[in-house]
Design a protein around this motif. Structure first.
Motif, PDB file in Angstrom:
ATOM      1  N   GLU A 272       8.989  26.671-135.050  1.00 16.87           N
ATOM      2  CA  GLU A 272      10.180  27.347-134.557  1.00 16.87           C
ATOM      3  C   GLU A 272      10.656  26.731-133.247  1.00 16.87           C
ATOM      4  OE1 GLU A 272       9.095  31.398-134.266  1.00 16.87           O
ATOM      5  OE2 GLU A 272       9.305  31.808-136.424  1.00 16.87           O
ATOM      6  N   GLU A 273       9.704  26.387-132.369  1.00 19.59           N
ATOM      7  CA  GLU A 273      10.066  25.768-131.095  1.00 19.59           C
ATOM      8  C   GLU A 273      10.711  24.405-131.318  1.00 19.59           C
ATOM      9  OE1 GLU A 273       6.474  25.680-128.907  1.00 19.59           O
ATOM     10  OE2 GLU A 273       6.567  27.812-128.320  1.00 19.59           O
ATOM     11  N   LYS A 274      10.184  23.637-132.285  1.00 27.34           N
ATOM     12  CA  LYS A 274      10.772  22.342-132.589  1.00 27.34           C
ATOM     13  C   LYS A 274      12.190  22.487-133.130  1.00 27.34           C
ATOM     14  CE  LYS A 274       6.442  19.854-133.523  1.00 27.34           C
ATOM     15  NZ  LYS A 274       5.646  19.123-134.545  1.00 27.34           N
ATOM     16  N   GLU A 275      12.400  23.469-133.984  1.00 29.69           N
ATOM     17  CA  GLU A 275      13.735  23.699-134.535  1.00 29.69           C
ATOM     18  C   GLU A 275      14.718  24.089-133.439  1.00 29.69           C
ATOM     19  OE1 GLU A 275      13.437  26.547-137.615  1.00 29.69           O
ATOM     20  OE2 GLU A 275      12.365  25.225-139.017  1.00 29.69           O
ATOM     21  N   GLU A 276      14.251  24.916-132.508  1.00 29.72           N
ATOM     22  CA  GLU A 276      15.109  25.307-131.385  1.00 29.72           C
ATOM     23  C   GLU A 276      15.481  24.098-130.536  1.00 29.72           C
ATOM     24  OE1 GLU A 276      13.127  28.325-129.235  1.00 29.72           O
ATOM     25  OE2 GLU A 276      13.374  29.868-130.785  1.00 29.72           O
ATOM     26  N   GLU A 277      14.502  23.204-130.317  1.00 27.93           N
ATOM     27  CA  GLU A 277      14.779  22.001-129.532  1.00 27.93           C
ATOM     28  C   GLU A 277      15.804  21.118-130.238  1.00 27.93           C
ATOM     29  OE1 GLU A 277      11.111  20.068-128.876  1.00 27.93           O
ATOM     30  OE2 GLU A 277      10.330  21.579-127.450  1.00 27.93           O
ATOM     31  N   LYS A 278      15.690  20.990-131.570  1.00 27.03           N
ATOM     32  CA  LYS A 278      16.649  20.201-132.324  1.00 27.03           C
ATOM     33  C   LYS A 278      18.050  20.784-132.241  1.00 27.03           C
ATOM     34  CE  LYS A 278      13.356  18.349-135.724  1.00 27.03           C
ATOM     35  NZ  LYS A 278      12.983  18.321-137.160  1.00 27.03           N
ATOM     36  N   GLU A 279      18.155  22.104-132.326  1.00 23.99           N
ATOM     37  CA  GLU A 279      19.459  22.759-132.244  1.00 23.99           C
ATOM     38  C   GLU A 279      20.072  22.559-130.857  1.00 23.99           C
ATOM     39  OE1 GLU A 279      18.885  26.797-133.283  1.00 23.99           O
ATOM     40  OE2 GLU A 279      18.537  26.394-135.424  1.00 23.99           O
TER      41      GLU A 279
END
Length: 285
Positions: A272-279
């Motif tokens: 989830e943290e990685k997805e947030e960083e990508k967004e």
């Protein structure tokens, strides 16, 4: 027939009601954040569909309670934690929360709590699970409770908040705010930013649950054995009766499942943290 008389009594125990209604607002339990009326019913339907389609381990509620039990046994005089898991009935949670009367979820939960026959106990629930607890207590009363713990009151649907007092016993509310529980819980104490586990430990220590015995459990040692058991109530097609089945569980197996669940949760959080960083990177571009 004669009135039901339990032979067993859960003395000075913690009784936790759990079944899927304690999720974060807007996460896997959209019904928890729903308003009244049509919006509530639509959100409830989507929550029921998600609960029915998801696959969870049959011991999920027990496994989730392992860290909580360890902390209770270590820090308080508590000797037993009972998890009343209504997740097999989660598909009926939307209709339960849409009604002000005990229904297909609260009634079975109330019957199980009657069988436990708690004395000087602490009742606890979080989020929408608290709405189920409130309804169950309408059936069982609060004679067996010395303290009631409610976490995340803001996640309780408005329709699930009682308009009459549920209990006059000491109540601890843990969360960002005390929500709209003033009428339902007149003898309440608000603590922030306590978690459910911290509030349960506080309630057990301050209420009468810890008054009738010695709370010093240091004599047990860190290696004191903890026993796990699973009790299910299943419908027997032949006799048309409800059968109670008890299964003793190996502590090693339960703890292995708990460690596996912990690693899975950590992996999910990392994703989830990685997805947030990508967004965030996409927004900056």
């Amino acid at each position: 027939g004669r009135p039901y008389k339990p032979r067993f009594a859960a003395e000075r125990a913690v009784v936790l009601v759990s079944g899927g209604g304690a999720g974060e607002r807007g996460a896997d339990t959209p019904v928890a954040a729903a308003a009244n009326g049509i919006a509530a019913r639509r959100a409830a339907s989507s929550a029921g569909a998600a609960s029915a389609s998801s696959t969870t381990h049959p011991l999920a509620a027990l496994v989730d309670a392992v860290p909580r039990a360890d902390a209770l046994f270590r820090d308080t005089g508590c000797e037993a934690l009972f998890v009343v898991d209504y997740s097999p009935l989660a598909r009926d949670l939307p209709s339960e929360l849409a009604s002000t009367f005990p229904g297909k979820v609260a009634k079975p939960v109330g019957r199980v709590m009657q069988k436990l026959n708690p004395r000087n106990a602490v009742f606890a629930a979080s989020g929408a699970d608290a709405a189920v607890l409130f309804k169950a207590m309408r059936l069982t009363g609060d004679d067996g409770a010395d303290c009631v713990i409610v976490a995340k009151p803001g996640d309780i649907p408005r329709v699930g908040i009682p308009r009459e007092p549920v209990t006059t016993k000491t109540t601890i509310i843990a969360g960002d705010d005390e929500g709209e529980l003033a009428t339902a819980l007149p003898n309440r104490e608000y603590v922030h930013p306590y978690s459910l586990d911290e509030a349960v430990a506080l309630g057990y220590g301050s209420a009468g649950a810890g008054a009738d015995g010695d709370d010093d459990v240091s004599w047990m040692g860190d290696d004191a054995p903890v026993f796990y058991a699973r009790v299910t109530f299943e419908h027997d097609r032949m006799s048309k009766q409800i059968e109670q089945k008890a299964t003793a569980l190996r502590a090693g197996d339960v703890r292995a499942l708990a460690e596996e669940a912990k690693r899975a949760a950590a992996g999910t959080k990392e994703e989830e943290e990685k997805e947030e960083e990508k967004e965030e990177e996409k927004e900056e571009e």
